[in-house]
Design a protein around this motif. Structure first.
Motif, PDB file in Angstrom:
ATOM      1  N   GLY A 127       0.733  -1.183   0.118  1.00  0.00           N
ATOM      2  CA  GLY A 127       0.027  -0.167  -0.015  1.00  0.00           C
ATOM      3  C   GLY A 127       0.829   1.375   0.136  1.00  0.00           C
ATOM      4  N   SER A 128       2.082   1.031   0.147  1.00  0.00           N
ATOM      5  CA  SER A 128       3.056   2.420   0.104  1.00  0.00           C
ATOM      6  C   SER A 128       3.217   2.874  -1.401  1.00  0.00           C
ATOM      7  CB  SER A 128       4.283   1.923   0.687  1.00  0.00           C
ATOM      8  OG  SER A 128       5.178   1.239   0.021  1.00  0.00           O
ATOM      9  N   SER A 129       3.822   4.214  -1.472  1.00  0.00           N
ATOM     10  CA  SER A 129       4.124   4.500  -2.804  1.00  0.00           C
ATOM     11  C   SER A 129       5.177   3.802  -3.477  1.00  0.00           C
ATOM     12  CB  SER A 129       4.468   6.117  -2.535  1.00  0.00           C
ATOM     13  OG  SER A 129       5.513   6.191  -1.643  1.00  0.00           O
ATOM     14  N   THR A 130       6.093   3.401  -2.550  1.00  0.00           N
ATOM     15  CA  THR A 130       7.289   2.483  -3.148  1.00  0.00           C
ATOM     16  C   THR A 130       6.762   1.268  -3.816  1.00  0.00           C
ATOM     17  OG1 THR A 130       8.549   3.366  -1.010  1.00  0.00           O
ATOM     18  CG2 THR A 130       9.347   1.306  -2.452  1.00  0.00           C
ATOM     19  N   GLU A 131       5.867   0.842  -3.177  1.00  0.00           N
ATOM     20  CA  GLU A 131       5.244  -0.525  -3.934  1.00  0.00           C
ATOM     21  C   GLU A 131       4.498  -0.100  -5.407  1.00  0.00           C
ATOM     22  OE1 GLU A 131       2.154  -4.275  -2.821  1.00  0.00           O
ATOM     23  OE2 GLU A 131       1.696  -2.270  -2.166  1.00  0.00           O
ATOM     24  N   TRP A 132       3.939   1.003  -5.422  1.00  0.00           N
ATOM     25  CA  TRP A 132       3.475   1.561  -6.350  1.00  0.00           C
ATOM     26  C   TRP A 132       4.559   1.612  -7.351  1.00  0.00           C
ATOM     27  CZ3 TRP A 132       3.647   5.568  -9.846  1.00  0.00           C
ATOM     28  CH2 TRP A 132       2.826   5.829 -11.002  1.00  0.00           C
ATOM     29  N   TRP A 133       5.603   2.530  -7.102  1.00  0.00           N
ATOM     30  CA  TRP A 133       6.733   2.527  -8.149  1.00  0.00           C
ATOM     31  C   TRP A 133       7.263   1.314  -8.787  1.00  0.00           C
ATOM     32  CZ3 TRP A 133       7.229   6.878 -10.786  1.00  0.00           C
ATOM     33  CH2 TRP A 133       6.882   8.085 -10.209  1.00  0.00           C
ATOM     34  N   ASP A 135       6.109  -1.658  -8.743  1.00  0.00           N
ATOM     35  CA  ASP A 135       5.073  -2.129  -9.752  1.00  0.00           C
ATOM     36  C   ASP A 135       4.859  -1.664 -11.215  1.00  0.00           C
ATOM     37  OD1 ASP A 135       4.233  -4.182  -7.708  1.00  0.00           O
ATOM     38  OD2 ASP A 135       2.564  -3.065  -7.128  1.00  0.00           O
ATOM     39  N   ALA A 136       4.957  -0.355 -11.170  1.00  0.00           N
ATOM     40  CA  ALA A 136       5.057   0.650 -12.234  1.00  0.00           C
ATOM     41  C   ALA A 136       6.380   0.220 -13.026  1.00  0.00           C
ATOM     42  CB  ALA A 136       4.767   1.989 -12.065  1.00  0.00           C
ATOM     43  N   TYR A 185       0.127 -10.302 -14.717  1.00  0.00           N
ATOM     44  CA  TYR A 185      -0.394  -8.909 -14.755  1.00  0.00           C
ATOM     45  C   TYR A 185      -1.794  -9.200 -15.267  1.00  0.00           C
ATOM     46  CZ  TYR A 185       3.959  -6.948 -13.194  1.00  0.00           C
ATOM     47  OH  TYR A 185       4.949  -6.507 -12.518  1.00  0.00           O
TER      48      TYR A 185
END
Length: 240
Positions: A127-133, A135-136, A185
């Motif tokens: 749920g953190s922004s690090t996880e989002w980056w 995954d992106a 994905y």
């Protein structure tokens, strides 16, 4: 006085004097610097510049002709008719270009470095922004590798060509990793057992560094030689 002036105008200049006047240097001034250059020197410099330009053009034309012949020979090796299959020829020229291969190698290295921190179960925090980056970035790598796979399939064909994509075991490994990443994905949002199983296949991303073996020819040669000699080594070990 008028007659004397008329005679001076009509009297031709002697050959020696004309030659001296023709060879007289041209005086010119640039800023505070004065220079003088004779007409033969100017003509000689102009001829030298023209000869150098023609020689450079000849070298470039010869280089382009040689590259064209090598590319045509490479196209015939993979079953491409250069006069008909223009799309496949462009794809082949692209995947064989050193810059393209260098970019693919850098992407493999970057994706491999990104996998190393993920060995920690607590990183990245869900749920953190690090996880989002993360995954992106992983999606971008998967998209880039998918484009590379499609370009190779178009240039080499999937199965029918002399050097088809599926006839190379390293290409099969690359294709397997890319397809499993796409399935992960594409179906990761599905509930039930299918979604959990496909999420487990994300572990296969650790195989991405193996793609570097195919990208580096010398390393690929060593690995191929090792695999070929492995049965003989096992036989010797069994006899010993």
């Amino acid at each position: 006085e008028l007659d004397e002036a008329r005679e001076r105008l009509i009297t031709p200049t002697s050959g020696k004097q004309a030659k001296v006047e023709a060879a007289a240097p041209i005086r010119f001034t640039i800023g505070h610097t004065r220079s003088k250059v004779s007409t033969p020197e100017i003509l000689k410099k102009k001829r030298d510049d023209t000869d150098a330009a023609l020689a450079l053009a000849a070298v470039r034309e010869s280089s382009n002709t040689l590259n064209g012949c090598l590319m045509r020979e490479r196209a015939l090796e993979v079953g491409i008719d250069p006069d008909v299959d223009h799309l496949r020829l462009h794809c082949l020229r692209l995947i064989d270009h050193k810059s393209f291969q260098f970019v693919v190698l850098m992407l493999i290295c970057a994706s491999s470095f990104l996998l190393a921190p993920q060995a920690d179960v607590d990183w990245p925090v869900p749920g953190s922004s690090t996880e989002w980056w993360v995954d992106a970035a992983d999606i971008c790598f998967t998209a880039a590798f998918t484009v590379e796979m499609l370009l190779r399939m178009i240039a080499l064909t999937v199965q029918t060509g002399p050097q088809a994509y599926l006839k190379d075991s390293w290409n099969c490994l690359d294709g397997f990793i890319v397809v499993m990443s796409l399935l992960t994905y594409g179906l990761s949002n599905f509930g039930g057992g299918i979604g959990r199983v496909l999420k487990a296949f994300r572990v296969l991303r650790v195989l991405r560094p193996l793609r570097m073996i195919k990208t580096v020819p010398s390393l690929k040669l060593v690995i191929d030689a090792t695999l070929v000699s492995l049965p003989s080594i096992m036989t010797v070990c069994a006899l010993g």
